[in-house]
Design a protein around this motif. Structure first.
Motif, short mmCIF file in Angstrom:
data_model
loop_
_atom_site.label_atom_id
_atom_site.label_comp_id
_atom_site.label_asym_id
_atom_site.label_seq_id
_atom_site.Cartn_x
_atom_site.Cartn_y
_atom_site.Cartn_z
N LYS A 181 -47.13 3.38 -27.00
CA LYS A 181 -48.56 3.10 -27.14
C LYS A 181 -48.80 1.65 -27.58
O LYS A 181 -49.68 0.96 -27.06
CB LYS A 181 -49.14 4.07 -28.17
CG LYS A 181 -50.61 3.84 -28.52
CD LYS A 181 -51.05 4.79 -29.60
CE LYS A 181 -52.42 4.43 -30.12
NZ LYS A 181 -52.85 5.31 -31.23
N LYS A 182 -47.97 1.18 -28.52
CA LYS A 182 -48.11 -0.18 -29.02
C LYS A 182 -47.77 -1.20 -27.94
O LYS A 182 -48.48 -2.20 -27.75
CB LYS A 182 -47.21 -0.37 -30.23
CG LYS A 182 -47.34 -1.75 -30.87
CD LYS A 182 -46.46 -1.87 -32.09
CE LYS A 182 -46.57 -3.26 -32.72
NZ LYS A 182 -45.70 -3.39 -33.93
N SER A 183 -46.67 -0.95 -27.19
CA SER A 183 -46.24 -1.91 -26.18
C SER A 183 -47.22 -2.01 -25.03
O SER A 183 -47.34 -3.05 -24.39
CB SER A 183 -44.85 -1.53 -25.65
OG SER A 183 -44.90 -0.28 -24.97
N LEU A 184 -47.94 -0.92 -24.74
CA LEU A 184 -48.92 -0.92 -23.65
C LEU A 184 -50.32 -1.29 -24.12
O LEU A 184 -51.24 -1.39 -23.30
CB LEU A 184 -48.95 0.46 -22.98
CG LEU A 184 -47.66 0.91 -22.27
CD1 LEU A 184 -47.83 2.31 -21.71
CD2 LEU A 184 -47.30 -0.07 -21.15
N GLY A 185 -50.49 -1.42 -25.42
CA GLY A 185 -51.80 -1.79 -25.95
C GLY A 185 -52.82 -0.68 -25.80
O GLY A 185 -54.00 -0.96 -25.58
N LEU A 186 -52.39 0.57 -25.93
CA LEU A 186 -53.30 1.71 -25.78
C LEU A 186 -53.95 2.06 -27.11
O LEU A 186 -53.37 1.86 -28.18
CB LEU A 186 -52.54 2.92 -25.23
CG LEU A 186 -51.85 2.72 -23.87
CD1 LEU A 186 -51.08 3.97 -23.48
CD2 LEU A 186 -52.88 2.39 -22.81
N GLN A 187 -55.16 2.62 -27.03
CA GLN A 187 -55.91 2.96 -28.24
C GLN A 187 -55.97 4.47 -28.50
O GLN A 187 -56.33 4.90 -29.58
CB GLN A 187 -57.35 2.42 -28.12
CG GLN A 187 -57.43 0.89 -27.95
CD GLN A 187 -56.83 0.15 -29.14
OE1 GLN A 187 -56.99 0.56 -30.29
NE2 GLN A 187 -56.12 -0.94 -28.84
N GLU A 188 -55.63 5.29 -27.48
CA GLU A 188 -55.75 6.74 -27.63
C GLU A 188 -54.85 7.26 -28.75
O GLU A 188 -53.72 6.80 -28.91
CB GLU A 188 -55.41 7.46 -26.33
CG GLU A 188 -56.42 7.26 -25.21
CD GLU A 188 -56.16 5.99 -24.43
OE1 GLU A 188 -56.87 5.74 -23.45
OE2 GLU A 188 -55.25 5.23 -24.83
N ALA A 189 -55.37 8.24 -29.46
CA ALA A 189 -54.58 8.86 -30.53
C ALA A 189 -53.55 9.83 -29.93
O ALA A 189 -53.77 10.41 -28.87
CB ALA A 189 -55.50 9.61 -31.49
N ILE A 190 -52.44 9.97 -30.63
CA ILE A 190 -51.40 10.93 -30.21
C ILE A 190 -51.67 12.25 -30.90
O ILE A 190 -51.66 12.34 -32.14
CB ILE A 190 -50.00 10.41 -30.58
CG1 ILE A 190 -49.73 9.06 -29.91
CG2 ILE A 190 -48.93 11.42 -30.17
CD1 ILE A 190 -48.46 8.37 -30.37
N SER A 191 -51.95 13.29 -30.11
CA SER A 191 -52.29 14.60 -30.68
C SER A 191 -51.09 15.53 -30.67
O SER A 191 -50.09 15.29 -29.99
CB SER A 191 -53.45 15.23 -29.91
OG SER A 191 -53.01 15.62 -28.62
N ILE A 192 -51.22 16.61 -31.43
CA ILE A 192 -50.16 17.62 -31.48
C ILE A 192 -49.95 18.26 -30.11
O ILE A 192 -48.85 18.64 -29.74
CB ILE A 192 -50.49 18.71 -32.54
CG1 ILE A 192 -49.29 19.62 -32.76
CG2 ILE A 192 -51.72 19.52 -32.12
CD1 ILE A 192 -48.13 18.93 -33.41
N LYS A 193 -51.03 18.32 -29.31
CA LYS A 193 -50.93 18.89 -27.96
C LYS A 193 -50.04 18.04 -27.07
O LYS A 193 -49.38 18.56 -26.16
CB LYS A 193 -52.33 19.02 -27.35
CG LYS A 193 -53.21 20.08 -27.99
CD LYS A 193 -54.55 20.16 -27.28
CE LYS A 193 -55.43 21.22 -27.92
NZ LYS A 193 -56.76 21.30 -27.25
#
Length: 292
Positions: A96-108
């Motif tokens: 997520k950090k390397s791609l610059g993504l903002q979405e949260a990582i969920s348990i799903k």
């Protein structure tokens, strides 16, 4: 009847406290390739399911999804591999950090990854479910095959129409084959007159040249072979077997004979029909890729 490689089918079966649902989707592929998504407690049936699928589906990329509705494994032990979950989480954070993504990582996002969640279902319980699994699977396959046959009928109509079109153009080519030689005789005689300043033509030499040309430009054999390939093509598209690869081979042979006719003939209308036939053959080859 020929079958398309694309299709969809759904099947259900009732179980205590719920139901088993199976969905199968198939798309074009050179070989049989199946990807199964099964509930953890039913993963033991993967090989049996693939074996049944392969009996009915000869070619195509198969995606199967099985869902169990209800508390099927309520009496069984469910465990979570926390070490695996933690490792997945750290890797996902890094990605997520390397791609610059903002979405949260969920348990799903984590719980469905391989090796995180497992159901310790006893062989007795899951073994008893095979009849219901098989019922849902076979219902889904039956509906899938209906869909593939329905699409196959549309492909048959298209291929049959193209075959008839090629035959009609081939008939014109056959009718004009002799004009090819007559036109050459006329042009060759005019050329000799131009070169000799209108002197008398050596008819013996003229006929010899025309005979050589006629031998080299004779397309009778190619026309006959094209007709034979078309007859084989028509027979193949009515078969109830795997025909996609065979049709592709026949199309290659049709293209080769048509190419030879085009290289031998100098008649404008013959050349025009050769181009049109090539276009039809290319469309046939594209359609053959959609057939099982």
């Amino acid at each position: 009847m020929i079958r398309s490689m694309t299709g969809f089918g759904r099947g259900h079966a009732k179980i205590d406290g719920g139901a088993i649902a199976v969905e199968i989707k198939t798309v074009n592929h050179k070989f049989f390739d199946a990807t199964l998504k099964l509930p953890p407690g039913l993963a033991m049936f993967e090989d049996d399911i693939k074996e049944i699928l392969q009996k009915h589906i000869k070619r195509g990329k198969v995606s199967l999804n099985m869902v169990c509705d209800g508390k099927l494994f309520k009496a069984e032990k469910v465990s979570i591999n926390r070490d695996a979950a933690r490792a997945y989480y750290e890797e996902l954070k890094s990605l997520k950090k390397s791609l610059g993504l903002q979405e949260a990582i969920s348990i799903k996002d984590i719980i469905t990854l391989p090796g995180v969640l497992s159901v310790d279902a006893s062989g007795k319980i899951t073994g008893q479910l095979w009849p219901q699994v098989k019922t849902a699977l076979e219902a889904a396959i039956a509906n899938l095959l209906k869909d593939r046959i329905k699409e196959g009928k549309s492909l048959y109509k298209d291929l049959s129409t193209r075959s008839k079109h090629i035959k009609s153009m081939l008939a014109v080519i056959r009718s004009r084959a002799h004009l090819n030689i007559e036109e050459y005789r006329k042009r060759f005689a005019e050329r000799i007159r131009d070169l000799t300043g209108g002197s008398d033509i050596n008819m013996g030499r003229l006929e010899m040249e025309v005979a050589i040309y006629a031998k080299n430009s004779d397309i009778a054999e190619e026309i006959t072979r094209l007709q034979n390939h078309l007859a084989n093509f028509d027979k193949t598209i009515t078969a109830n077997d795997e025909v996609g690869k065979k049709l592709d081979f026949i199309a290659q042979e049709l293209h080769r004979e048509t190419n030879t006719i085009g290289s031998k003939a100098s008649d404008f209308k013959i050349s025009k029909h050769v181009i049109e036939i090539k276009g039809e053959i290319e469309k046939i080859r594209e359609q053959a890729k959609n057939l099982e």
